[in-house]
Enzyme design. Structure first.
Site, mmCIF file in Angstrom:
data_model
loop_
_atom_site.group_PDB
_atom_site.id
_atom_site.type_symbol
_atom_site.label_atom_id
_atom_site.label_comp_id
_atom_site.label_asym_id
_atom_site.label_seq_id
_atom_site.Cartn_x
_atom_site.Cartn_y
_atom_site.Cartn_z
ATOM 1 N N GLY A 46 0.835 -1.189 0.000
ATOM 2 C CA GLY A 46 0.000 0.000 0.000
ATOM 3 C C GLY A 46 0.874 1.245 0.000
ATOM 4 N N GLN A 51 3.131 9.901 1.256
ATOM 5 C CA GLN A 51 4.433 9.220 1.185
ATOM 6 C C GLN A 51 5.233 9.602 -0.051
ATOM 7 O OE1 GLN A 51 2.535 5.210 2.126
ATOM 8 N NE2 GLN A 51 4.523 5.034 3.126
ATOM 9 N N CYS A 93 6.322 -0.133 7.010
ATOM 10 C CA CYS A 93 5.928 1.074 6.270
ATOM 11 C C CYS A 93 7.087 1.477 5.366
ATOM 12 C CB CYS A 93 5.603 2.187 7.267
ATOM 13 S SG CYS A 93 5.061 3.712 6.475
ATOM 14 N N LEU A 94 6.789 1.781 4.106
ATOM 15 C CA LEU A 94 7.857 2.180 3.180
ATOM 16 C C LEU A 94 8.539 3.466 3.645
ATOM 17 C CD1 LEU A 94 6.271 1.450 -0.326
ATOM 18 C CD2 LEU A 94 7.778 -0.004 1.042
ATOM 19 N N HIS A 135 -4.053 1.304 7.712
ATOM 20 C CA HIS A 135 -2.714 1.899 7.715
ATOM 21 C C HIS A 135 -2.642 3.087 6.747
ATOM 22 C CE1 HIS A 135 1.862 1.306 7.827
ATOM 23 N NE2 HIS A 135 1.699 2.130 6.814
ATOM 24 N N GLU A 136 -3.190 2.899 5.531
ATOM 25 C CA GLU A 136 -3.088 3.953 4.516
ATOM 26 C C GLU A 136 -4.007 5.132 4.846
ATOM 27 O OE1 GLU A 136 -0.586 3.624 2.747
ATOM 28 O OE2 GLU A 136 -0.321 1.469 3.057
ATOM 29 N N HIS A 139 -2.268 7.284 7.214
ATOM 30 C CA HIS A 139 -1.289 8.165 6.554
ATOM 31 C C HIS A 139 -1.939 9.476 6.110
ATOM 32 C CE1 HIS A 139 2.610 6.263 6.199
ATOM 33 N NE2 HIS A 139 2.115 5.130 5.736
HETATM 34 ZN ZN ZN Z 1 2.987 3.308 5.689
#
Ligand code: ZN
Length: 167
Positions: A46, A51, A93-94, A135-136, A139
């Site tokens: 995701g 991000q 998480c990226l 999670h997204e 963000h």
């Molecule tokens: Zn993340």
């Protein structure tokens, strides 16, 4: 399509609430395509617009290795738990490379939002996809998964971040 730079922990854009999207044009389509490519480049499941430095409420996801067909884009996402069940699961998480911790999330949810044409979408999700939506969406509210950790795990995660090469 372009792989965009992934913003890392410490970048203020990750703490910003993203704005509702009201214009469904070619540039939104391009953003979504770039986000898919960026997510795939980094083997993510995701990616939220914050991000890649964009404060607009859109995320892409690809949980198709667990749930066939679970790949898409959600604009102005909202989600609701279908019941009280929660599930502890490992999350990363990226934007926080190398840090993976168990996070408690709602186990069964309904996600609603819009597609790239501004049409309403709605789907139920469990497992990884349910986790990903939560999670997204976090963000887009400027919330990182670190905020969802137990105090002990958060302490561990912060120590790992401080010791990491990228920080
Ligand atoms: Zn993340």
């Amino acid at each position: 399509m372009t792989v965009r730079e992934v913003r890392l922990f410490g970048d203020p854009v990750l703490r910003s609430r993203a704005d509702e999207i009201t214009t469904f044009d070619e540039s939104l389509r391009t953003l979504a395509e770039d986000m898919f490519e960026t997510m795939e480049e980094h083997h993510g499941v995701g990616l939220a617009a914050n991000q890649v430095g964009i404060t607009q409420r859109i995320f892409v996801y690809d949980c198709s290795h667990e749930t066939p067909g679970a790949r898409g884009v959600v604009i102005n996402p909202e989600w609701q738990a279908l019941d009280d069940a929660t599930e502890l699961g490992n999350e990363g998480c990226l934007s926080i490379p190398g840090v993976h911790k168990d996070v408690e999330r709602s186990a069964r949810i309904r996600c609603t939002g819009l597609d790239l044409n501004g049409e309403e979408i709605s789907f139920e999700a469990t497992g990884l996809l349910a986790r990903c939506v939560q999670h997204e969406t976090d963000h887009l509210d400027g919330v990182l998964f670190l905020s969802r950790l137990s105090p002990q795990l958060r302490k561990e995660a912060m120590a790992e971040i401080r010791a990491s090469e990228w920080f």
